[in-house]
Design a protein around this motif. Sequence first.
Motif, PDB file in Angstrom:
ATOM      1  N   PRO A   1       0.820  -1.211   0.000  1.00 52.46           N
ATOM      2  CA  PRO A   1       0.000   0.000   0.000  1.00 52.46           C
ATOM      3  C   PRO A   1       0.855   1.262   0.000  1.00 52.46           C
ATOM      4  O   PRO A   1       1.898   1.330   0.650  1.00 52.46           O
ATOM      5  N   ARG A   2       0.407   2.234  -0.763  1.00 52.79           N
ATOM      6  CA  ARG A   2       0.982   3.577  -0.735  1.00 52.79           C
ATOM      7  C   ARG A   2      -0.145   4.510  -0.332  1.00 52.79           C
ATOM      8  O   ARG A   2      -1.147   4.592  -1.031  1.00 52.79           O
ATOM      9  N   VAL A   3       0.051   5.169   0.787  1.00 54.56           N
ATOM     10  CA  VAL A   3      -0.983   6.005   1.373  1.00 54.56           C
ATOM     11  C   VAL A   3      -0.558   7.460   1.246  1.00 54.56           C
ATOM     12  O   VAL A   3       0.553   7.816   1.624  1.00 54.56           O
ATOM     13  N   ILE A   4      -1.453   8.292   0.718  1.00 51.31           N
ATOM     14  CA  ILE A   4      -1.220   9.739   0.698  1.00 51.31           C
ATOM     15  C   ILE A   4      -2.296  10.350   1.573  1.00 51.31           C
ATOM     16  O   ILE A   4      -3.483  10.183   1.317  1.00 51.31           O
ATOM     17  N   CYS A   5      -1.862  11.022   2.618  1.00 53.97           N
ATOM     18  CA  CYS A   5      -2.792  11.534   3.614  1.00 53.97           C
ATOM     19  C   CYS A   5      -2.434  12.980   3.955  1.00 53.97           C
ATOM     20  O   CYS A   5      -1.259  13.287   4.157  1.00 53.97           O
ATOM     21  N   GLY A   6      -3.425  13.846   4.002  1.00 56.32           N
ATOM     22  CA  GLY A   6      -3.176  15.203   4.471  1.00 56.32           C
ATOM     23  C   GLY A   6      -2.873  15.186   5.959  1.00 56.32           C
ATOM     24  O   GLY A   6      -3.262  14.257   6.680  1.00 56.32           O
TER      25      GLY A   6
ATOM     26  N   ILE B   1       2.693   8.683   3.016  1.00 52.39           N
ATOM     27  CA  ILE B   1       3.138  10.043   2.701  1.00 52.39           C
ATOM     28  C   ILE B   1       2.168  11.007   3.372  1.00 52.39           C
ATOM     29  O   ILE B   1       0.971  10.982   3.093  1.00 52.39           O
ATOM     30  N   VAL B   2       2.688  11.827   4.271  1.00 55.66           N
ATOM     31  CA  VAL B   2       1.875  12.834   4.953  1.00 55.66           C
ATOM     32  C   VAL B   2       2.151  14.180   4.286  1.00 55.66           C
ATOM     33  O   VAL B   2       3.279  14.675   4.328  1.00 55.66           O
ATOM     34  N   VAL B   3       1.136  14.749   3.651  1.00 58.52           N
ATOM     35  CA  VAL B   3       1.264  16.062   3.015  1.00 58.52           C
ATOM     36  C   VAL B   3       1.014  17.097   4.110  1.00 58.52           C
ATOM     37  O   VAL B   3      -0.104  17.262   4.589  1.00 58.52           O
ATOM     38  N   ASP B   4       2.071  17.778   4.508  1.00 56.69           N
ATOM     39  CA  ASP B   4       2.073  18.655   5.681  1.00 56.69           C
ATOM     40  C   ASP B   4       2.015  20.120   5.257  1.00 56.69           C
ATOM     41  O   ASP B   4       3.017  20.694   4.858  1.00 56.69           O
ATOM     42  N   ASN B   5       0.808  20.702   5.350  1.00 60.29           N
ATOM     43  CA  ASN B   5       0.667  22.131   5.082  1.00 60.29           C
ATOM     44  C   ASN B   5       0.219  22.906   6.320  1.00 60.29           C
ATOM     45  O   ASN B   5       0.018  24.110   6.260  1.00 60.29           O
ATOM     46  N   GLY B   6       0.019  22.221   7.431  1.00 57.53           N
ATOM     47  CA  GLY B   6      -0.317  22.889   8.681  1.00 57.53           C
ATOM     48  C   GLY B   6      -1.754  23.328   8.812  1.00 57.53           C
ATOM     49  O   GLY B   6      -2.089  24.030   9.763  1.00 57.53           O
ATOM     50  N   LEU B   7      -2.598  22.926   7.877  1.00 57.82           N
ATOM     51  CA  LEU B   7      -3.995  23.383   7.887  1.00 57.82           C
ATOM     52  C   LEU B   7      -4.964  22.253   7.575  1.00 57.82           C
ATOM     53  O   LEU B   7      -4.619  21.310   6.872  1.00 57.82           O
ATOM     54  N   TYR B   8      -6.175  22.425   8.070  1.00 63.72           N
ATOM     55  CA  TYR B   8      -7.308  21.719   7.474  1.00 63.72           C
ATOM     56  C   TYR B   8      -7.625  22.548   6.232  1.00 63.72           C
ATOM     57  O   TYR B   8      -8.445  23.455   6.250  1.00 63.72           O
ATOM     58  N   GLY B   9      -6.909  22.266   5.165  1.00 66.08           N
ATOM     59  CA  GLY B   9      -6.968  23.108   3.970  1.00 66.08           C
ATOM     60  C   GLY B   9      -8.333  23.201   3.329  1.00 66.08           C
ATOM     61  O   GLY B   9      -8.748  24.260   2.866  1.00 66.08           O
TER      62      GLY B   9
ATOM     63  N   LEU C   1       7.544  -0.712   7.270  1.00 62.45           N
ATOM     64  CA  LEU C   1       6.822   0.541   7.055  1.00 62.45           C
ATOM     65  C   LEU C   1       7.760   1.729   6.845  1.00 62.45           C
ATOM     66  O   LEU C   1       8.799   1.835   7.499  1.00 62.45           O
ATOM     67  N   SER C   2       7.377   2.614   5.922  1.00 65.74           N
ATOM     68  CA  SER C   2       8.100   3.870   5.672  1.00 65.74           C
ATOM     69  C   SER C   2       7.125   5.030   5.773  1.00 65.74           C
ATOM     70  O   SER C   2       5.954   4.903   5.392  1.00 65.74           O
ATOM     71  N   LEU C   3       7.592   6.167   6.265  1.00 69.97           N
ATOM     72  CA  LEU C   3       6.782   7.379   6.305  1.00 69.97           C
ATOM     73  C   LEU C   3       7.586   8.539   5.740  1.00 69.97           C
ATOM     74  O   LEU C   3       8.743   8.735   6.117  1.00 69.97           O
ATOM     75  N   VAL C   4       6.963   9.286   4.829  1.00 64.32           N
ATOM     76  CA  VAL C   4       7.575  10.481   4.251  1.00 64.32           C
ATOM     77  C   VAL C   4       6.702  11.671   4.628  1.00 64.32           C
ATOM     78  O   VAL C   4       5.493  11.674   4.366  1.00 64.32           O
ATOM     79  N   GLN C   5       7.301  12.668   5.239  1.00 71.77           N
ATOM     80  CA  GLN C   5       6.625  13.926   5.552  1.00 71.77           C
ATOM     81  C   GLN C   5       6.937  14.901   4.430  1.00 71.77           C
ATOM     82  O   GLN C   5       8.065  15.383   4.314  1.00 71.77           O
ATOM     83  N   ALA C   6       5.936  15.169   3.593  1.00 72.48           N
ATOM     84  CA  ALA C   6       6.103  16.080   2.453  1.00 72.48           C
ATOM     85  C   ALA C   6       5.599  17.458   2.869  1.00 72.48           C
ATOM     86  O   ALA C   6       4.398  17.688   2.976  1.00 72.48           O
ATOM     87  N   ILE C   7       6.520  18.360   3.126  1.00 72.91           N
ATOM     88  CA  ILE C   7       6.186  19.698   3.616  1.00 72.91           C
ATOM     89  C   ILE C   7       5.881  20.601   2.427  1.00 72.91           C
ATOM     90  O   ILE C   7       6.708  20.739   1.519  1.00 72.91           O
ATOM     91  N   VAL C   8       4.688  21.190   2.430  1.00 68.69           N
ATOM     92  CA  VAL C   8       4.277  22.106   1.369  1.00 68.69           C
ATOM     93  C   VAL C   8       3.817  23.417   2.003  1.00 68.69           C
ATOM     94  O   VAL C   8       3.518  23.477   3.195  1.00 68.69           O
ATOM     95  N   GLN C   9       3.770  24.461   1.212  1.00 68.85           N
ATOM     96  CA  GLN C   9       3.317  25.761   1.699  1.00 68.85           C
ATOM     97  C   GLN C   9       1.833  25.699   2.063  1.00 68.85           C
ATOM     98  O   GLN C   9       1.057  25.018   1.403  1.00 68.85           O
TER      99      GLN C   9
END
Length: 132
Positions: free
Chosen positions: A15-20, A44-52, A116-124
């Motif tokens: 599984p590849r998971v993309i999660c806000g 993969i956690v897409v990290d923008n700091g908001l409930y966008g 298991l692997s986790l990537v924190q993808a930091i975005v604006q």
Amino acid sequence: MGAAVGGAIPGEKRPRVICGDGGFQMTAQALSTMAKMNMNAVVIVVDNGLYGYEQYLLDPRYYRSTTTLPLPCAELSRWDYCGLAAAMGVGLTAKADSVASLRMALANAKGHTGGLSLVQAIVQSRSLPPGP
């Protein structure tokens, strides 16, 4: 995250998971199960700091301005996602804040097949996918 646990149980597919980050903060405890069961998934956690999405629905001006502040109800608590994952036994963690570092982190996660692997993808925080 919960679906990834179910998807990883047979062990046939990875599984590849993309999660806000907002959704992840509600389901992060699934990492513990995935790590304990040595599930070979990539999160993969897409990290923008908001409930966008909530920010967009309640005050879309935030995304068209550089001076409008986010709504307090849309701001997330800042978590150390990699530190949390490591504490739960995740084998590989990485932070990425550029295209190059994201490519490298994903390549490393792909190569890490022992769990298991986790990537924190930091975005604006004002970053949105293009719309119609």
